[in-house]
Design a protein around this motif. Structure first.
Motif, PDB file in Angstrom:
ATOM      1  N   SER A   1      52.781  38.527  37.397  1.00 43.08           N
ATOM      2  CA  SER A   1      51.441  39.110  37.483  1.00 43.08           C
ATOM      3  C   SER A   1      50.416  38.189  38.152  1.00 43.08           C
ATOM      4  O   SER A   1      49.240  38.552  38.273  1.00 43.08           O
ATOM      5  CB  SER A   1      50.942  39.483  36.091  1.00 43.08           C
ATOM      6  OG  SER A   1      50.868  38.333  35.257  1.00 43.08           O
ATOM      7  N   LEU A   2      50.834  37.014  38.584  1.00 38.25           N
ATOM      8  CA  LEU A   2      49.896  36.092  39.241  1.00 38.25           C
ATOM      9  C   LEU A   2      49.334  36.671  40.523  1.00 38.25           C
ATOM     10  O   LEU A   2      49.992  37.462  41.220  1.00 38.25           O
ATOM     11  CB  LEU A   2      50.600  34.761  39.541  1.00 38.25           C
ATOM     12  CG  LEU A   2      50.948  33.873  38.344  1.00 38.25           C
ATOM     13  CD1 LEU A   2      51.916  32.769  38.777  1.00 38.25           C
ATOM     14  CD2 LEU A   2      49.682  33.281  37.735  1.00 38.25           C
ATOM     15  N   LYS A   3      48.126  36.272  40.869  1.00 38.16           N
ATOM     16  CA  LYS A   3      47.527  36.684  42.139  1.00 38.16           C
ATOM     17  C   LYS A   3      48.311  36.049  43.293  1.00 38.16           C
ATOM     18  O   LYS A   3      48.838  34.949  43.172  1.00 38.16           O
ATOM     19  CB  LYS A   3      46.073  36.227  42.201  1.00 38.16           C
ATOM     20  CG  LYS A   3      45.183  36.824  41.119  1.00 38.16           C
ATOM     21  CD  LYS A   3      43.800  36.195  41.170  1.00 38.16           C
ATOM     22  CE  LYS A   3      42.935  36.687  40.026  1.00 38.16           C
ATOM     23  NZ  LYS A   3      41.607  36.016  40.009  1.00 38.16           N
ATOM     24  N   GLY A   4      48.363  36.773  44.389  1.00 41.18           N
ATOM     25  CA  GLY A   4      49.052  36.244  45.570  1.00 41.18           C
ATOM     26  C   GLY A   4      50.496  36.701  45.696  1.00 41.18           C
ATOM     27  O   GLY A   4      51.174  36.321  46.651  1.00 41.18           O
ATOM     28  N   ILE A   5      50.956  37.518  44.728  1.00 39.07           N
ATOM     29  CA  ILE A   5      52.301  38.090  44.811  1.00 39.07           C
ATOM     30  C   ILE A   5      52.151  39.566  45.134  1.00 39.07           C
ATOM     31  O   ILE A   5      51.512  40.313  44.385  1.00 39.07           O
ATOM     32  CB  ILE A   5      53.073  37.900  43.489  1.00 39.07           C
ATOM     33  CG1 ILE A   5      53.136  36.424  43.109  1.00 39.07           C
ATOM     34  CG2 ILE A   5      54.478  38.478  43.608  1.00 39.07           C
ATOM     35  CD1 ILE A   5      53.748  36.165  41.739  1.00 39.07           C
TER      36      ILE A   5
END
Length: 495
Positions: free
Chosen positions: A259-263
């Motif tokens: 769920s991290l940003k940038g994926i």
């Protein structure tokens, strides 16, 4: 067909490519055409082989071999060799409504099944195919051919990818009034937003759509059937409906930190890039940018390669593509992958060459499995943790992947792109229509018949068969149109 001794006299030659270091500075077609004489020599290599397996599409060992639209390949190869280009164009169009789409973006399973390919480089079929249709457009031979009469029947086609366009083109030829609904802002489906501009220019899609419009087909964009256009109204206003919406549900990756940003999903990356490019030449900034970023592409297929080529043009800092499979051999294994199966071999595609030219190495890392993503204090991805894997088989022959101890690795990453395919079609419209699905969530409709459990509703392409090739989508679109015509008229004039 072709020159009897052509395969002995001429070497295989495919479309030329612009210099990788130069072409990554723009979004233009990365290929260059061959001369007329060079294409004729490629046509001359087509053998009088007796049984042309190139034109008989089938699935063998879970992959496609030969041409699913049954292209009359030896015939138009021979015509090109003899300089009869206009006649070759007619032969092309007999079995394929859109040879330009397959000429630009098909992986050419026909070449894998070429008889010459048993012991020599196969005939450059896709190069000849594309050269014929481009010559046809250049000389004005590709013209609108509206039907001479109309049946009065009205058909709605949901989705404007290759299956939808083929369905619409064939039903229009039969004289029905055809309306195509597309939820995006441009016609073409994944032809437009799934394949980058330098690989399949949108102008190639648009010129064909313009012809289809002139032939009498209506197109509506920015309309999602079932949401903007009620299903009840659809059934009331049309005599039949054909679902060609594609398989658009992304296959996800289950790993810590997902769920991290940038994926992002690869298609979101490619879609936003193409839309911004076509809308404003990227001036609006409405796209996922790889500029100055350490990019990881997860997935070793064509979509992953398109992500490489796009990231390089964004001027990324570094670029790596994870392939969960081992590096393949340079030549096919005659025991496990015999002709005429599609050759499972190591390939260097356009995006690999471009990454090499820009960054100084082939970007691929093989037999790599993603274990987890790690983020920074702002919740943005900064690392991808992986391990190498190997294939193992149990006593029943079932295969699985086993992690190799000591191969753990940490990769820097500001941008991660998931290019691991699709799991099936969106379910909203399917459920609202009451259409039955298979255990894999695809629309349940028998191949060759295409009718669903709902009277008058048909399905074709990826929405029915799952993620597949452009050429299968065209095949199914044509055949679904035939069955729909039979349903509407009691008999059919379509092939």
């Amino acid at each position: 067909m072709g020159k009897p001794t052509g395969f002995m006299e001429y070497n295989r030659q495919t479309l030329k490519e612009r210099d990788p270091a130069e072409r990554t500075k723009d979004w233009n077609d990365y290929t260059l055409p061959l001369s007329e004489e060079e294409v004729q020599m490629q046509g001359a290599r087509c053998m009088d082989c007796g049984v042309p397996t190139c034109q008989t599409g089938m699935e063998v060992n879970r992959s496609t071999t030969g041409c699913p639209v049954y292209h009359l390949i030896p015939e138009w190869n021979d015509l090109v060799y003899r300089g009869q280009w206009k006649e070759a164009l007619k032969k092309e169009h007999e079995m394929n409504n859109f040879p330009e789409f397959t000429g630009f973006a098909c992986p050419a399973p026909c070449e894998g099944a070429c008889v010459l390919g048993i012991n020599e480089p196969p005939v450059a079929i896709r190069t000849v195919e594309r050269s014929i249709i481009e010559k046809g457009f250049e000389n004005g031979w590709v013209k609108p051919e509206p039907p001479k009469s109309r049946t009065g029947k009205k058909v709605a086609v949901v989705g404007s990818g290759p299956a939808g366009l083929a369905t619409a083109a064939q039903l229009n030829k039969a004289g029905h009034w055809v309306t195509v609904y597309e939820r995006n802002d441009r016609i073409g489906g994944l032809l437009t937003y799934g394949i980058p501009e330098m690989k399949l220019p949108y102008s190639v899609v648009q010129r064909r759509v313009d012809i289809l419009k002139q032939e009498g087909i209506q197109f509506f964009t920015n309309i999602e059937v079932g949401r903007h256009y009620p299903v009840s109204r659809l059934r009331e206003e049309f005599d039949s409906v054909i679902l060609c919406g594609g398989a658009t549900v992304h296959r996800n990756i289950e790993a810590e930190g997902r769920s991290l940003k940038g994926i992002h999903y690869a298609m979101d990356f490619l879609h936003s890039n193409t839309r911004s490019l076509l809308d404003s030449n990227h001036e609006d900034g409405n796209y996922i940018s790889a500029k100055d970023k350490d990019v990881i592409v997860i997935g070793g297929g064509d979509t992953g390669t398109d992500c490489l080529a796009t990231s390089v043009r964004h001027d990324c800092k570094s670029l790596t593509q994870f392939d969960i499979y081992d590096k393949k051999a340079e030549e096919r294994d005659d025991l496990t992958n015999p002709w005429p199966q599609y050759p499972i071999v190591h390939r260097v595609e356009y995006g690999h060459n471009e990454a090499d030219a820009k960054l100084g190495r082939d970007p691929r890392a093989y037999a790599v499995m993603t274990k987890r993503f790690v983020g920074d204090e702002n919740g943005r991805v900064k690392e991808v943790h992986t391990v190498n894997v190997e294939l193992v088989f149990d006593e029943k022959g079932n295969r699985s992947r086993r992690e190799i101890p000591g191969t753990e690795k940490v990769w820097k990453a500001d941008l991660v792109l998931l290019a691991i395919g699709f799991s099936g079609p969106d379910q909203d419209l399917i459920q609202k229509l009451g259409v039955e699905t298979t255990e894999r969530s695809n629309v349940k409709a028998e191949y060759g018949k295409y009718d669903t459990n709902i009277d008058g509703v048909f399905a074709a392409g990826d929405m029915r068969r799952g993620q597949s090739l452009i050429v299968w989508a065209i095949n199914e679109g044509r055949e679904a149109a035939r069955e729909c015509d039979r349903y509407l008229m009691g008999s059919t004039v379509l092939p």
